[in-house]
Design a protein around this motif. Structure first.
Motif, PDB file in Angstrom:
ATOM      1  N   GLN A 130      -9.941  -2.837  16.520  1.00 12.62           N
ATOM      2  CA  GLN A 130      -8.612  -3.136  15.997  1.00 12.62           C
ATOM      3  C   GLN A 130      -7.595  -2.146  16.552  1.00 12.62           C
ATOM      4  O   GLN A 130      -7.764  -0.934  16.437  1.00 12.62           O
ATOM      5  N   THR A 131      -6.536  -2.661  17.178  1.00 10.74           N
ATOM      6  CA  THR A 131      -5.465  -1.796  17.672  1.00 10.74           C
ATOM      7  C   THR A 131      -4.672  -1.259  16.491  1.00 10.74           C
ATOM      8  O   THR A 131      -4.120  -2.024  15.706  1.00 10.74           O
ATOM      9  N   ILE A 132      -4.636   0.059  16.362  1.00 15.03           N
ATOM     10  CA  ILE A 132      -3.902   0.689  15.270  1.00 15.03           C
ATOM     11  C   ILE A 132      -2.607   1.329  15.745  1.00 15.03           C
ATOM     12  O   ILE A 132      -1.737   1.659  14.941  1.00 15.03           O
ATOM     13  N   TYR A 133      -2.490   1.512  17.076  1.00 13.90           N
ATOM     14  CA  TYR A 133      -1.267   2.118  17.610  1.00 13.90           C
ATOM     15  C   TYR A 133      -1.062   1.631  19.036  1.00 13.90           C
ATOM     16  O   TYR A 133      -2.024   1.494  19.810  1.00 13.90           O
ATOM     17  N   ARG A 134       0.186   1.373  19.379  1.00 11.08           N
ATOM     18  CA  ARG A 134       0.528   0.897  20.729  1.00 11.08           C
ATOM     19  C   ARG A 134       1.834   1.525  21.175  1.00 11.08           C
ATOM     20  O   ARG A 134       2.800   1.593  20.421  1.00 11.08           O
ATOM     21  N   ARG A 135       1.835   2.003  22.412  1.00  9.57           N
ATOM     22  CA  ARG A 135       3.058   2.556  23.002  1.00  9.57           C
ATOM     23  C   ARG A 135       3.291   1.865  24.335  1.00  9.57           C
ATOM     24  O   ARG A 135       2.443   1.904  25.234  1.00  9.57           O
ATOM     25  N   GLU A 136       4.434   1.234  24.483  1.00  8.93           N
ATOM     26  CA  GLU A 136       4.735   0.458  25.683  1.00  8.93           C
ATOM     27  C   GLU A 136       5.437   1.312  26.743  1.00  8.93           C
ATOM     28  O   GLU A 136       6.180   2.240  26.422  1.00  8.93           O
ATOM     29  N   GLY A 137       5.173   0.966  27.990  1.00  9.34           N
ATOM     30  CA  GLY A 137       5.921   1.537  29.100  1.00  9.34           C
ATOM     31  C   GLY A 137       5.670   3.004  29.371  1.00  9.34           C
ATOM     32  O   GLY A 137       6.598   3.734  29.725  1.00  9.34           O
ATOM     33  N   ILE A 138       4.421   3.468  29.233  1.00  6.96           N
ATOM     34  CA  ILE A 138       4.137   4.862  29.561  1.00  6.96           C
ATOM     35  C   ILE A 138       4.071   5.018  31.082  1.00  6.96           C
ATOM     36  O   ILE A 138       3.766   4.070  31.815  1.00  6.96           O
ATOM     37  N   LEU A 165      -0.092   1.999  26.303  1.00  5.66           N
ATOM     38  CA  LEU A 165      -1.150   2.770  25.666  1.00  5.66           C
ATOM     39  C   LEU A 165      -1.637   2.016  24.436  1.00  5.66           C
ATOM     40  O   LEU A 165      -0.826   1.569  23.626  1.00  5.66           O
ATOM     41  N   ARG A 166      -2.956   1.846  24.298  1.00  6.11           N
ATOM     42  CA  ARG A 166      -3.530   1.200  23.121  1.00  6.11           C
ATOM     43  C   ARG A 166      -4.560   2.140  22.498  1.00  6.11           C
ATOM     44  O   ARG A 166      -5.416   2.677  23.203  1.00  6.11           O
ATOM     45  N   ILE A 167      -4.488   2.308  21.203  1.00  7.36           N
ATOM     46  CA  ILE A 167      -5.478   3.077  20.471  1.00  7.36           C
ATOM     47  C   ILE A 167      -6.138   2.146  19.469  1.00  7.36           C
ATOM     48  O   ILE A 167      -5.457   1.549  18.630  1.00  7.36           O
ATOM     49  N   LYS A 168      -7.462   2.016  19.581  1.00  8.83           N
ATOM     50  CA  LYS A 168      -8.219   1.092  18.735  1.00  8.83           C
ATOM     51  C   LYS A 168      -9.238   1.856  17.900  1.00  8.83           C
ATOM     52  O   LYS A 168      -9.680   2.943  18.275  1.00  8.83           O
ATOM     53  N   ILE A 169      -9.632   1.252  16.786  1.00  4.64           N
ATOM     54  CA  ILE A 169     -10.714   1.796  15.973  1.00  4.64           C
ATOM     55  C   ILE A 169     -11.842   0.779  15.888  1.00  4.64           C
ATOM     56  O   ILE A 169     -11.595  -0.431  15.830  1.00  4.64           O
ATOM     57  N   CYS A 170     -13.076   1.278  15.927  1.00  3.72           N
ATOM     58  CA  CYS A 170     -14.268   0.434  15.786  1.00  3.72           C
ATOM     59  C   CYS A 170     -15.161   1.059  14.719  1.00  3.72           C
ATOM     60  O   CYS A 170     -15.277   2.283  14.639  1.00  3.72           O
ATOM     61  N   PHE A 171     -15.819   0.201  13.931  1.00  3.33           N
ATOM     62  CA  PHE A 171     -16.622   0.704  12.821  1.00  3.33           C
ATOM     63  C   PHE A 171     -18.125   0.566  13.034  1.00  3.33           C
ATOM     64  O   PHE A 171     -18.912   0.857  12.147  1.00  3.33           O
TER      65      PHE A 171
END
Length: 250
Positions: A130-138, A165-171
């Motif tokens: 699940q993507t929990i944070y996204r930053r566009e145009g790095i 930039l995508r930051i995801k979490i997996c369980f």
């Protein structure tokens, strides 16, 4: 039994050849008929071989690997709400989502000693976290040692395209949450990825780093982007009921 379907399938082919190779029509049509007839004659043995062989292979495989049927787990599907707390440049933020776990099937163990249950997972439509944070145009990404230009990842493609930039979490193991197995100590994990976005609705994962276990709370890679995970909460595993599977017959 496969020969009869093969003959029925070949009948229209031979009929077509008969029509195409008839003597009626212009000289050009006659040449075309001969050409097409030759093509069909060339392909017909291949088609016949495939029609006869594939059903036999299917029967043999079905006999070697019989279907494994129920009884199935008492609870086959369940959702597990979770909350991720983090800071961005020191500012607190949260993300709330749901991990959905679902029973898949029974599979034979590799050593032939029995069967095991398989489970699937999804996160709001996604199956890889699940993507929990996204930053566009790095413009740059941190590889754990140093900063590098994102354009270098795309091997000289248009540098004006967007890099996200995508930051995801997996369980981890969904079976654990369904009361079937032990928790993997490496999870939850955080995936930090850079995506190349050449146009709207199109993207490609260029590079990804995975951070496991307790390291997610003190990661230099996340810190390089000004992000720190401060807490992860997820619903407890359920209690489930299981029975040994039966051998199906083919």
């Amino acid at each position: 039994m496969a020969i009869l379907p093969a003959l029925l399938f070949m009948a229209p082919i031979w009929l077509t050849i008969g029509i195409l190779t008839s003597k009626k029509g212009s000289e050009q049509r006659a040449q075309l008929k001969i050409f097409l007839g030759g093509v069909m004659l060339f392909l017909s043995p291949v088609l016949l071989y495939a029609i006869v062989t594939l059903p036999l292979l299917w029967v043999n495989n079905s006999s070697a690997y019989p279907q494994i049927t129920g009884p199935e787990p008492k609870v086959q599907r369940a959702g597990f709400p979770f909350t991720v707390s983090y800071t961005v440049a020191g500012e607190p933020a949260t993300f709330e989502g749901t991990l959905v776990c679902q029973f898949g099937s029974y599979q034979e163990k590799a050593d032939g000693t029995g069967k095991y249950r398989t489970w699937g997972e999804s996160y709001g439509g996604g199956r890889t976290g699940q993507t929990i944070y996204r930053r566009e145009g790095i413009k740059e990404y941190y590889d754990g040692i140093q900063w590098a230009p994102c354009a270098a990842l795309s091997q000289g493609l248009d540098e004006e395209d967007r890099y996200d930039l995508r930051i995801k979490i997996c369980f981890g193991n969904p079976g654990y949450y369904m009361g079937d197995g032990e928790k993997d100590p490496q999870y939850p994990c955080i995936e930090v990825g850079v995506y190349w976005v050449p146009e709207e609705y199109t993207e490609f994962n260029l590079v990804e780093t995975t951070i496991y276990g307790d390291e997610i709370y003190d990661s230099p890679i996340l810190a390089a982007y000004g992000i720190q995970i401060t807490g992860v909460e997820i619903a407890d595993p359920i209690e489930n009921g299981f029975s040994e599977p039966d051998e199906g017959k083919t």
